[in-house]
Structure formats: structure tokens, C-alpha cells
Design a protein around this motif. Structure first.
Motif, mmCIF file in Angstrom:
data_model
loop_
_atom_site.group_PDB
_atom_site.id
_atom_site.type_symbol
_atom_site.label_atom_id
_atom_site.label_comp_id
_atom_site.label_asym_id
_atom_site.label_seq_id
_atom_site.Cartn_x
_atom_site.Cartn_y
_atom_site.Cartn_z
ATOM 1 N N ALA A 246 63.896 26.780 32.095
ATOM 2 C CA ALA A 246 64.425 26.642 30.740
ATOM 3 C C ALA A 246 64.387 27.977 29.995
ATOM 4 O O ALA A 246 65.340 28.347 29.288
ATOM 5 N N ILE A 247 63.289 28.695 30.155
ATOM 6 C CA ILE A 247 63.169 30.023 29.538
ATOM 7 C C ILE A 247 64.240 30.961 30.092
ATOM 8 O O ILE A 247 64.906 31.696 29.346
ATOM 9 N N LEU A 248 64.426 30.926 31.396
ATOM 10 C CA LEU A 248 65.401 31.810 32.030
ATOM 11 C C LEU A 248 66.831 31.496 31.596
ATOM 12 O O LEU A 248 67.665 32.398 31.493
ATOM 13 N N ARG A 249 67.128 30.244 31.329
ATOM 14 C CA ARG A 249 68.481 29.898 30.883
ATOM 15 C C ARG A 249 68.769 30.533 29.518
ATOM 16 O O ARG A 249 69.879 31.046 29.287
ATOM 17 N N VAL A 250 67.773 30.529 28.640
ATOM 18 C CA VAL A 250 67.939 31.190 27.340
ATOM 19 C C VAL A 250 68.096 32.696 27.541
ATOM 20 O O VAL A 250 68.994 33.337 26.964
ATOM 21 N N LYS A 251 67.234 33.259 28.369
ATOM 22 C CA LYS A 251 67.249 34.710 28.549
ATOM 23 C C LYS A 251 68.467 35.182 29.335
ATOM 24 O O LYS A 251 68.966 36.290 29.105
ATOM 25 N N LEU A 252 68.973 34.353 30.248
ATOM 26 C CA LEU A 252 70.196 34.711 30.972
ATOM 27 C C LEU A 252 71.376 34.836 30.007
ATOM 28 O O LEU A 252 72.210 35.747 30.141
ATOM 29 N N LYS A 253 71.452 33.942 29.059
ATOM 30 C CA LYS A 253 72.537 33.995 28.070
ATOM 31 C C LYS A 253 72.469 35.299 27.280
ATOM 32 O O LYS A 253 73.490 35.984 27.088
ATOM 33 N N ALA A 254 71.274 35.667 26.837
ATOM 34 C CA ALA A 254 71.104 36.931 26.111
ATOM 35 C C ALA A 254 71.421 38.127 27.003
ATOM 36 O O ALA A 254 72.050 39.095 26.567
ATOM 37 N N PHE A 255 70.995 38.050 28.254
ATOM 38 C CA PHE A 255 71.237 39.138 29.213
ATOM 39 C C PHE A 255 72.727 39.368 29.380
ATOM 40 O O PHE A 255 73.206 40.507 29.347
ATOM 41 N N LYS A 256 73.475 38.299 29.549
ATOM 42 C CA LYS A 256 74.921 38.410 29.743
ATOM 43 C C LYS A 256 75.624 38.867 28.469
ATOM 44 O O LYS A 256 76.562 39.667 28.517
ATOM 45 N N ASN A 257 75.181 38.340 27.324
ATOM 46 C CA ASN A 257 75.888 38.585 26.069
ATOM 47 C C ASN A 257 75.682 39.996 25.527
ATOM 48 O O ASN A 257 76.616 40.584 24.975
ATOM 49 N N TYR A 258 74.441 40.521 25.677
ATOM 50 C CA TYR A 258 74.227 41.838 25.059
ATOM 51 C C TYR A 258 73.143 42.697 25.708
ATOM 52 O O TYR A 258 73.173 43.927 25.579
ATOM 53 N N GLU A 259 72.182 42.112 26.423
ATOM 54 C CA GLU A 259 71.067 42.934 26.894
ATOM 55 C C GLU A 259 71.491 43.977 27.923
ATOM 56 O O GLU A 259 71.017 45.123 27.877
ATOM 57 N N LEU A 260 72.343 43.599 28.868
ATOM 58 C CA LEU A 260 72.759 44.563 29.889
ATOM 59 C C LEU A 260 73.489 45.740 29.250
ATOM 60 O O LEU A 260 73.252 46.898 29.602
ATOM 61 N N ASP A 261 74.357 45.463 28.293
ATOM 62 C CA ASP A 261 75.041 46.548 27.581
ATOM 63 C C ASP A 261 74.050 47.389 26.783
ATOM 64 O O ASP A 261 74.135 48.626 26.766
ATOM 65 N N ALA A 262 73.093 46.721 26.140
ATOM 66 C CA ALA A 262 72.135 47.436 25.300
ATOM 67 C C ALA A 262 71.260 48.382 26.110
ATOM 68 O O ALA A 262 70.995 49.515 25.684
ATOM 69 N N VAL A 263 70.832 47.938 27.280
ATOM 70 C CA VAL A 263 69.954 48.783 28.087
ATOM 71 C C VAL A 263 70.711 50.008 28.594
ATOM 72 O O VAL A 263 70.155 51.108 28.704
ATOM 73 N N ASN A 264 71.998 49.847 28.874
ATOM 74 C CA ASN A 264 72.798 50.999 29.295
ATOM 75 C C ASN A 264 73.047 51.964 28.144
ATOM 76 O O ASN A 264 73.143 53.178 28.354
ATOM 77 N N LYS A 265 73.136 51.449 26.912
ATOM 78 C CA LYS A 265 73.278 52.332 25.756
ATOM 79 C C LYS A 265 72.007 53.132 25.517
ATOM 80 O O LYS A 265 72.050 54.315 25.147
ATOM 81 N N ILE A 266 70.854 52.495 25.725
ATOM 82 C CA ILE A 266 69.584 53.210 25.605
ATOM 83 C C ILE A 266 69.494 54.304 26.666
ATOM 84 O O ILE A 266 69.080 55.439 26.386
ATOM 85 N N ALA A 267 69.899 53.974 27.889
ATOM 86 C CA ALA A 267 69.893 54.976 28.964
ATOM 87 C C ALA A 267 70.792 56.153 28.618
ATOM 88 O O ALA A 267 70.443 57.315 28.879
ATOM 89 N N GLU A 268 71.937 55.875 28.017
ATOM 90 C CA GLU A 268 72.850 56.950 27.636
ATOM 91 C C GLU A 268 72.241 57.828 26.540
ATOM 92 O O GLU A 268 72.402 59.052 26.537
ATOM 93 N N LYS A 269 71.489 57.214 25.608
ATOM 94 C CA LYS A 269 70.801 58.002 24.581
ATOM 95 C C LYS A 269 69.767 58.931 25.220
ATOM 96 O O LYS A 269 69.629 60.096 24.834
ATOM 97 N N TYR A 270 69.018 58.384 26.176
ATOM 98 C CA TYR A 270 68.085 59.238 26.920
ATOM 99 C C TYR A 270 68.833 60.390 27.582
ATOM 100 O O TYR A 270 68.406 61.549 27.519
ATOM 101 N N ASN A 271 69.939 60.079 28.234
ATOM 102 C CA ASN A 271 70.705 61.119 28.928
ATOM 103 C C ASN A 271 71.111 62.229 27.969
ATOM 104 O O ASN A 271 71.018 63.423 28.296
#
Length: 361
Positions: A246-271
């Protein structure tokens, strides 16, 4: 001190949805299996783009079960990257097979295709060719391994791919998702992974109907279909519980909607901010997307790495070293290895890598 992965802050952001999901499970009385697990498996399979997803108790079990389902066992040889977490090789040894370590690409940190073929040829020369069954690739730090080249090699030598995507969930190559490149693939839902639960959990992915049927039986004591009291094989007890699902279903939705994009934006800021410093930044080849389980830089010496880590620590910034000892040096494998390589690349990485916080929230 800044959280390394931001799990507390993530919970605060998703608190309402997660608390509701947990409460629904408690009220349902379905604590093992049930609707939440079935729906999660469907959602994961759809996201990855494969026919079957079978959840299990943890990522290490997922690897062991995958090896077993492929018939890999006593004295078989599986190639494993020398720079990875212990579970990648541990699972091979656990089923009675022999892990043979392969050096890695110092740019991507993943198993090196050229070294794979060199190792295969050397094994053949030493008379081990018939024992070689598979390559366990690892999608390290979120970046998929070089599957276009690896697939050429496995086709040439008639080998299997077991994709260890414990860190790679969400990564992709030209739109194809990690967890879909192997004959069988696994991931981990350990809390700090790109998609993590609040305990242990894992999953196995495949397009092979026979493997999926076997695994669904094997993870519940070798049951016959849905009848858990008719056991047709010796299996294990390795199940994801309903609260974690149940927890993973909530977190999967967030992961798909914005987390994967957000983590790549943070990586780009580091770069952008680290560009021009004397560091090797993460190498993301064209067409690849990393899920950045860790944002890992490389310095030019162990002394420089250790000094930088101390500098960050003095500023209350938590950093981590993944990994400080390569696989062929692990005590568990003393006297049990087929010695083939000097592993220059993996040793260099053990001495010089440093992972920085990557906190989405």
C-alpha cells in the motif's frame, strides 16, 4: 544535518495518502497478499513494460529466486561486476553457483562489456566454458548497464541476463525501462532505493510465462496455483506484506508523477555547480536516463576523496562511500574464486568515489 535521501521529508509530503493507505489495510484485515499486493504488481509491470511482476520479501531474495527459476545452481558460473553491493554475488554463491568477477567501466561504474568478453574467452581457455550460464548485470547508482553491447555478447555465447536493478528502478535507455532488459530482472524496495517502502521488499520482472508461474509458486512454499496447502515443489516463504504494498502504491504514483524528474534536476544542479572542479561527474550516455539512487563523483586519489568527505562532514553534510571494498576482496570469497583479473577499474573506484546527498524534499 541534511538527510542523505530525505525519507522523513518525503513522508511528510505524502503523509495523508500514506496514512490513509495503511489504515485501509488495517481495516481490511488483509495483511499478507490481497488486493494491495495484486494491484501493486499490475502497476509495476505496466510501468516497466513487462508481462509479469512478482513481489517478494526483499531484493536479495529476488536475486536468489531468479537464479533458481533459471535453473542456475551447483558449479554453474555467473559473471558479476566486481564493483557492486555484496548481494549481487552473495545470491550466486547461495544457490551453489560460482561468481566470477568482471572489471567495470570507470566512467559509468557499470560492468564493462569489453571485460565481459575477455573474461568469457579466458574461462573457455581454462576449461570452464561449459559451466558459464549467465551474466548478472547491475544498474549501479541508477544508471542502466550497457545493454546494447551486453546483448550482443549474450547472443554470441548463448548466455542469460539477470538484471540486478536494485538501484536502477526508473532508469532507462532510449525509453526502455530498467527491469526490462534481462531474461529476468529484480529490484529492491529497501527504504533508500529510488522506489522504497518502509521496511524490506523486492520484486521480480519477466516476460516469460513459465518463469512467472514457477516464481509465483516458489515464493509461497512451492504452492500449486492458488492452493497453498497443495505444494508441488520445495519453495521458500518470501512475500511482500500488504502494508508495504500500500505504501509503495502511493510512492510509485509520486515517483512517476514528479520524483524521477526532480532527482534528475537535482543532479543537473550538481553538474552545473561542480563543473570545472577536479572531479569526475556522473557519466550519463546519450539516450540514457539515471534514477540517481546515488549521485556519485570520483576524485583523483583516495587522499583527495577522504579529505573532501571530511570537509563536508565539518559542514554537517552527510556523504557516503559506495563501495570501499570490491567483490573479489570480500572475505566470504577467500580461496573460492577463479582468479582471472587484476580489477584495476573497480579498485580505483573503491578508492576514489564519493556519493553526495540527493534529497528531493
Amino acid at each position: 544535518m541534511m538527510e542523505f535521501r530525505g525519507l522523513k521529508a518525503q513522508y511528510k509530503a505524502l503523509k495523508k495518502e500514506i496514512d490513509t493507505a495503511i489504515l485501509n489495510v488495517l481495516e481490511s484485515g488483509q495483511y499478507i497478499g490481497g488486493t494491495e499486493v495484486k494491484e501493486l504488481e499490475k502497476e509495476l509491470a505496466k510501468y516497466i513494460g513487462v508481462k509479469h511482476c512478482i513481489t517478494c520479501a526483499n531484493g536479495t531474495d529476488a536475486l536468489t529466486i531468479s537464479l533458481t527459476s533459471l535453473g542456475i545452481g551447483k558449479d554453474d558460473i555467473v559473471l558479476v561486476p566486481d564493483f557492486t553491493f555484496f548481494a549481487s554475488a552473495e545470491s550466486v554463491a547461495f544457490v551453489g553457483a560460482v561468481p566470477v568477477f568482471v572489471d567495470v567501466d570507470e566512467q559509468t561504474y557499470n560492468i564493462c562489456p569489453q571485460k565481459i568478453e575477455e573474461t568469457i574467452l579466458e574461462l573457455q581457455q581454462k576449461g570452464y566454458g561449459k559451466q558459464l550460464k549467465a551474466i548478472m548485470t547491475v544498474d549501479l547508482f541508477g544508471l542502466p548497464a550497457n545493454y546494447p553491447e551486453i546483448k550482443k555478447i549474450v547472443d554470441k555465447y548463448n548466455l542469460l541476463i539477470i538484471e540486478d536493478a536494485a538501484q536502477g528502478f526508473g532508469g532507462s535507455i532510449n525509453g526502455q525501462k530498467a527491469c526490462s532488459f534481462g531474461d529476468i530482472a529484480t529490484t529492491s524496495f529497501f527504504p533508500a532505493k529510488p522506489l522504497g517502502c518502509y521496511g524490506d521488499g523486492g520484486a521480480i520482472f519477466t516476460n516469460n510465462d513459465e518463469l512467472a508461474t514457477f516464481i509465483r509458486s516458489y515464493v509461497v512454499h512451492g504452492k500449486n496455483g492458488d492452493d497453498k496447502y497443495d505444494n508441488i515443489r520445495i519453495g521458500v516463504n518470501s512475500r511482500l506484506d500488504s502494508i508495504q504494498a500500500a505504501i509503495l502504491r502511493v510512492k510509485l504514483k509520486a515517483f512517476k508523477n514528479y520524483e524521477l524528474d526532480a532527482v534528475n534536476k537535482i543532479a543537473e544542479k550538481y553538474n552545473q555547480q561542480l563543473k570545472g572542479k577536479n572531479y569526475q561527474l556522473p557519466c550519463i550516455p546519450e539516450g540514457y536516463i539515471s534514477s540517481f539512487a546515488q549521485y556519485t563523483i570520483r576524485l583523483n586519489s583516495k587522499e583527495a576523496r577522504d579529505n573532501l568527505q571530511k570537509k563536508y562532514a565539518n559542514k554537517d553534510v552527510l556523504t557516503m562511500i559506495y563501495y570501499n571494498k570490491s567483490m573479489h576482496k570480500q572475505g566470504a570469497f577467500n580461496g573460492k574464486l577463479i582468479d582471472l583479473d587484476c580489477f584495476k577499474g573497480s579498485q580505483n573506484l573503491c578508492d576514489t568515489v564519493l556519493s553526495l546527498p540527493i534529497n528531493l524534499y
